[in-house]
Motif scaffolding. Structure first.
Motif, PDB file in Angstrom:
ATOM      1  N   ALA A 149       0.963  -0.844   0.497  1.00 18.18           N
ATOM      2  CA  ALA A 149      -0.158   0.049  -0.446  1.00 18.18           C
ATOM      3  C   ALA A 149       0.531   1.064   0.617  1.00 18.18           C
ATOM      4  O   ALA A 149       0.971   2.338  -0.494  1.00 18.18           O
ATOM      5  CB  ALA A 149      -0.595  -0.016   1.430  1.00 18.18           C
ATOM      6  N   VAL A 150       1.637   0.997   0.833  1.00 19.49           N
ATOM      7  CA  VAL A 150       2.903   2.381   1.345  1.00 19.49           C
ATOM      8  C   VAL A 150       3.838   2.275  -0.140  1.00 19.49           C
ATOM      9  O   VAL A 150       3.752   3.845  -0.637  1.00 19.49           O
ATOM     10  CB  VAL A 150       3.701   2.206   1.890  1.00 19.49           C
ATOM     11  CG1 VAL A 150       5.321   2.922   1.814  1.00 19.49           C
ATOM     12  CG2 VAL A 150       3.399   2.185   3.272  1.00 19.49           C
ATOM     13  N   GLU A 151       3.600   1.448  -1.225  1.00 17.73           N
ATOM     14  CA  GLU A 151       5.042   1.668  -2.257  1.00 17.73           C
ATOM     15  C   GLU A 151       3.521   2.368  -3.407  1.00 17.73           C
ATOM     16  O   GLU A 151       3.707   3.142  -3.812  1.00 17.73           O
ATOM     17  CB  GLU A 151       5.081   0.172  -2.700  1.00 17.73           C
ATOM     18  CG  GLU A 151       6.686  -0.203  -2.213  1.00 17.73           C
ATOM     19  CD  GLU A 151       7.205  -1.527  -3.034  1.00 17.73           C
ATOM     20  OE1 GLU A 151       8.213  -2.068  -2.633  1.00 17.73           O
ATOM     21  OE2 GLU A 151       6.036  -2.308  -3.286  1.00 17.73           O
ATOM     22  N   LEU A 152       2.564   1.614  -2.986  1.00 16.49           N
ATOM     23  CA  LEU A 152       1.708   2.261  -4.426  1.00 16.49           C
ATOM     24  C   LEU A 152       1.527   4.125  -4.095  1.00 16.49           C
ATOM     25  O   LEU A 152       1.056   4.475  -5.452  1.00 16.49           O
ATOM     26  CB  LEU A 152       0.322   1.423  -4.270  1.00 16.49           C
ATOM     27  CG  LEU A 152       0.042   0.202  -4.525  1.00 16.49           C
ATOM     28  CD1 LEU A 152      -0.897  -0.543  -4.998  1.00 16.49           C
ATOM     29  CD2 LEU A 152       0.824  -0.350  -6.612  1.00 16.49           C
ATOM     30  N   PHE A 153       1.266   4.380  -3.067  1.00 18.19           N
ATOM     31  CA  PHE A 153       0.919   5.991  -2.496  1.00 18.19           C
ATOM     32  C   PHE A 153       2.399   6.477  -3.182  1.00 18.19           C
ATOM     33  O   PHE A 153       1.676   7.689  -2.893  1.00 18.19           O
ATOM     34  CB  PHE A 153       0.450   5.688  -1.036  1.00 18.19           C
ATOM     35  CG  PHE A 153      -0.233   7.082  -0.787  1.00 18.19           C
ATOM     36  CD1 PHE A 153      -1.032   7.898  -1.262  1.00 18.19           C
ATOM     37  CD2 PHE A 153       0.873   7.936   0.125  1.00 18.19           C
ATOM     38  CE1 PHE A 153      -1.390   8.988  -0.951  1.00 18.19           C
ATOM     39  CE2 PHE A 153       0.594   8.797   0.725  1.00 18.19           C
ATOM     40  CZ  PHE A 153      -0.248   9.416  -0.371  1.00 18.19           C
ATOM     41  N   ALA A 154       3.347   5.704  -2.653  1.00 17.79           N
ATOM     42  CA  ALA A 154       4.518   6.773  -3.145  1.00 17.79           C
ATOM     43  C   ALA A 154       4.914   6.990  -4.371  1.00 17.79           C
ATOM     44  O   ALA A 154       5.121   7.919  -4.852  1.00 17.79           O
ATOM     45  CB  ALA A 154       5.441   5.520  -2.530  1.00 17.79           C
ATOM     46  N   PHE A 155       4.128   6.258  -5.225  1.00 16.49           N
ATOM     47  CA  PHE A 155       4.396   6.413  -6.690  1.00 16.49           C
ATOM     48  C   PHE A 155       3.137   7.247  -6.695  1.00 16.49           C
ATOM     49  O   PHE A 155       3.611   8.530  -8.234  1.00 16.49           O
ATOM     50  CB  PHE A 155       4.353   4.710  -7.773  1.00 16.49           C
ATOM     51  CG  PHE A 155       5.223   3.805  -7.432  1.00 16.49           C
ATOM     52  CD1 PHE A 155       6.075   4.801  -8.425  1.00 16.49           C
ATOM     53  CD2 PHE A 155       5.125   2.832  -6.650  1.00 16.49           C
ATOM     54  CE1 PHE A 155       7.033   3.614  -8.623  1.00 16.49           C
ATOM     55  CE2 PHE A 155       6.040   1.763  -6.631  1.00 16.49           C
ATOM     56  CZ  PHE A 155       7.698   2.314  -7.710  1.00 16.49           C
ATOM     57  N   TYR A 156       1.781   7.749  -6.950  1.00 21.20           N
ATOM     58  CA  TYR A 156       1.383   8.551  -6.594  1.00 21.20           C
ATOM     59  C   TYR A 156       1.668   9.765  -6.044  1.00 21.20           C
ATOM     60  O   TYR A 156       1.634  10.959  -6.950  1.00 21.20           O
ATOM     61  CB  TYR A 156       0.032   7.921  -6.104  1.00 21.20           C
ATOM     62  CG  TYR A 156      -0.676   9.050  -6.033  1.00 21.20           C
ATOM     63  CD1 TYR A 156      -1.762   9.209  -7.574  1.00 21.20           C
ATOM     64  CD2 TYR A 156      -1.604   9.798  -4.889  1.00 21.20           C
ATOM     65  CE1 TYR A 156      -2.640  10.803  -6.859  1.00 21.20           C
ATOM     66  CE2 TYR A 156      -1.949  11.003  -4.776  1.00 21.20           C
ATOM     67  CZ  TYR A 156      -3.050  11.478  -6.030  1.00 21.20           C
ATOM     68  OH  TYR A 156      -3.950  12.249  -5.969  1.00 21.20           O
ATOM     69  N   ALA A 157       2.265   9.850  -5.186  1.00 22.33           N
ATOM     70  CA  ALA A 157       2.516  10.777  -4.379  1.00 22.33           C
ATOM     71  C   ALA A 157       3.803  11.194  -5.232  1.00 22.33           C
ATOM     72  O   ALA A 157       3.952  12.258  -5.731  1.00 22.33           O
ATOM     73  CB  ALA A 157       3.400  10.553  -3.013  1.00 22.33           C
ATOM     74  N   LEU A 158       4.852  10.978  -6.040  1.00 21.07           N
ATOM     75  CA  LEU A 158       5.563  10.847  -6.448  1.00 21.07           C
ATOM     76  C   LEU A 158       5.334  11.913  -7.377  1.00 21.07           C
ATOM     77  O   LEU A 158       5.990  12.700  -8.561  1.00 21.07           O
ATOM     78  CB  LEU A 158       6.891  10.119  -6.679  1.00 21.07           C
ATOM     79  CG  LEU A 158       7.900   9.873  -7.530  1.00 21.07           C
ATOM     80  CD1 LEU A 158       9.395  11.252  -7.279  1.00 21.07           C
ATOM     81  CD2 LEU A 158       9.154   9.156  -8.415  1.00 21.07           C
ATOM     82  N   ALA A 159       5.166  11.400  -8.287  1.00 15.89           N
ATOM     83  CA  ALA A 159       3.828  11.616  -9.548  1.00 15.89           C
ATOM     84  C   ALA A 159       3.929  13.142  -9.212  1.00 15.89           C
ATOM     85  O   ALA A 159       3.839  14.199 -10.176  1.00 15.89           O
ATOM     86  CB  ALA A 159       2.891  11.114 -10.379  1.00 15.89           C
TER      87      ALA A 159
END
Length: 588
Positions: A149-159
């Motif tokens: 979950a953190v990885e998926l949210f991190a990709f979104y936050a990075l974008a």
């Protein structure tokens, strides 16, 4: 704080007219208990403390501190609770989306296409099921579902961070610097979360816990001050918010213009004796660099500590923090210039001294160099605490003598000396690592000191009241730089922790391989990627190395090459002997 009494809005009650347990009238909430005056006994002190903690703001602070302490003390429980909270939040979000699809009503948020909301709800429920399956099939404490979950949210936050940075550069939007800094900070944290999701979660938990302790302490201190003198503020503790309490704390902690001018006189090179101050500063800088350079070359910890004590770089760094929160642009520029010139001079001087020193530098064995070329996140945490302590010691004259201890805690000149020594020996990698340590200390001190200067009343109230976003905009670039620096520090920390954990696992396997009755001792264990080196010392022969390799591969679950070295020890045992005179007397 020493000067807080000067900023009180109302007069303090006279000790001769205040009974040991008195109350003050509050027009909205009725009588408010106040503390006993004079020099109370132990029982009275305990009673006064209990009375102070009954204040709603202080009680709220106690609750916040208990929550932060629980997170720090119960690591596994906090991690488990966080996973449950994330799962409940995902389920709640999916449930609200389903409700909106069928009813068309929502309590907050924009109206969206129902088909899109339905797809989002299905995806959320599917991801929630995936988390549950991972937790069931594996050990739930490993947090693999949470990591996903953190990885998926991190990709979104990075974008999102990239978009924010680009938009702040192209458009002339309001608070562009703050938006750009926020994007950089978000992007850096997202990168950390992608690389090490569980490590990022643990870092956020620890940061939140420490922040809760600090916030709770401030609320308790405000509550005790209110009970001591209710007339010092106009806000009602029964209906106020945390933000209002914090602003009231800052307002009533103002040290005043005269005290601020006295402190500024020690932080900036101004006045009639400006040239004398500058001359003394440069003399101490040159001497400290010379001491630090020779101490590093001699690998002497005691002499390095002496260089830390006389190093003057802490003064302009604290001056920069004070200038940022007070809106002193000229002083901020002068402080940055002094730090830059001092840094360049320190590197050049250490380079020259190391080039002419008749000493062979062992970069792999010199402890002063090894400890400064691979900084980790712990070094940033140390610098944050040291910067806060240095700022507090600057404002509070009662603890100003502790600035020497702060200079020892966070090294500024020794890393620069290591940079010069490394460049003199063509070791660019070591020089970059030492420079990274200096930048880490510099940024952490500036940010921590700026926050403490605001909380202790050194920042001017007029600037904070009229232009708070301007103050945030001046500090934001340093926070963004700290976030960027944290990325390589986190990689170093992760590598160090991984290497340490692997070394412990290899140690356990080697101990089991040798057995309890073996005379061989483990001299060293080195794990370098897929190569493991075990050095043993002692009499006798080592067991079959192939058995150890098989055990290590099974334990670490990856291909490994093994090298076992045994240093033999020749032990000669003789029976007890007696002096010749003893044998003659006995007739033997």
């Amino acid at each position: 704080m020493a000067a807080q009494g000067k900023a009180d809005d109302g007069p303090r009650p006279a000790s001769s007219t205040t009974p040991p347990s008195s109350t003050a009238a509050n027009p909205e909430t009725g009588p408010v208990p106040t503390l006993a005056s004079g020099a109370p006994s132990v029982g009275a002190s305990v009673r006064d403390t209990i009375v102070g903690l009954t204040n709603p703001v202080a009680a709220r602070g106690v609750g916040i501190m208990l929550g932060g302490s629980a997170v720090l003390l119960a690591h596994d429980l906090a991690f488990t609770v966080l996973q449950i909270v994330v799962a409940v939040a995902l389920f709640g979000s999916a449930a609200l989306d389903v409700r909106y699809v069928f009813s068309g009503r929502r309590r907050w948020g924009r109206q969206r296409n129902r088909a899109y909301v339905m797809v989002r709800a299905i995806l959320t429920l599917g991801f929630l099921g995936l988390m549950g399956a991972i937790a069931y099939l594996t050990d739930a404490r490993e947090g693999l579902g949470l990591a996903l979950a953190v990885e998926l949210f991190a990709f979104y936050a990075l974008a999102r961070a990239v978009l924010v940075i680009l938009s702040s550069i192209r458009r002339r939007a309001e608070h562009r610097a703050i938006r750009a800094a926020g994007g950089v900070i978000t992007g850096a944290i997202a990168v950390l979360a992608i690389v090490s999701p569980l490590g990022a979660v643990e870092g956020v938990l620890v940061a939140a816990a420490v922040g809760s302790l600090v916030l709770g302490a401030l609320l308790i201190a405000w509550g005790l001050k209110y009970v001591e003198n209710p007339d010092r503020t106009t806000i009602d503790p029964y209906s106020t918010t945390v933000a209002e309490v914090l602003w009231d704390w800052i307002r009533t902690s103002d040290i005043g213009r005269e005290t601020r001018a006295e402190l500024a006189d020690g932080l900036y090179f101004e006045g009639e004796d400006r040239l004398s101050k500058l001359g003394a500063w440069w003399v101490m800088l040159v001497l400290s660099v010379a001491i630090a350079t020779y101490a590093v070359l001699a690998d002497s910890t005691a002499v390095v500590i002496g260089a830390m004590l006389v190093a003057p770089l802490m003064v302009p760094i604290l001056g920069l923090a004070g200038a940022l929160v007070n809106g002193w642009s000229r002083r901020a520029g002068q402080s940055v210039l002094m730090v830059g010139l001092g840094t360049a001079a320190a590197v050049l001087l250490s380079y020259g001294l190391a080039a002419w020193a008749p000493v062979a530098v062992g970069f792999d064995t010199n402890t002063q160099i090894v400890s400064r070329v691979n900084p980790t996140a712990l070094d940033m945490l140390i610098a944050v605490a040291a910067g806060a302590a240095g700022a507090f010691a600057t404002v509070n004259t009662r603890v100003s003598s502790g600035i020497a201890g702060v200079a020892i805690a966070v090294a500024l000149v020794p890393p620069l000396a290591v940079v010069g020594i490394s460049l003199a020996n063509d070791r660019v990698g070591e020089a970059a690592g030492a420079l990274l340590l200096f930048l880490t200390n510099f940024v952490a001190i500036v940010v921590a000191a700026a926050l403490v200067f605001v909380l202790t009343g050194f920042a001017r109230q007029k600037v904070l009241r009229r232009n708070p976003w301007g103050v945030v905009a001046t500090v934001a670039p340093y926070v963004a730089l700290g976030a960027v620096i944290l990325v390589p520090l986190a990689f170093s920390s992760q590598g160090a922790l991984s290497s340490s954990a692997q070394s412990r696992e290899v140690q356990q396997v080697v101990d089991a391989w040798l057995g309890d009755g073996s005379d061989l001792l483990v001299q060293s264990i080195t794990v370098d990627g897929s190569d493991v080196t075990v050095l043993l010392v002692g009499p006798g022969e080592a067991p079959d190395a192939a058995e150890l390799q098989t055990a290590l591969v099974d334990e670490l679950k990856r291909p490994l090459a093994l090298r076992v070295g045994v240093t033999p020890v020749d032990v000669t045992s003789l029976p007890t002997a007696t002096p010749e005179s003893w044998r003659s007397n006995d007739g033997s």
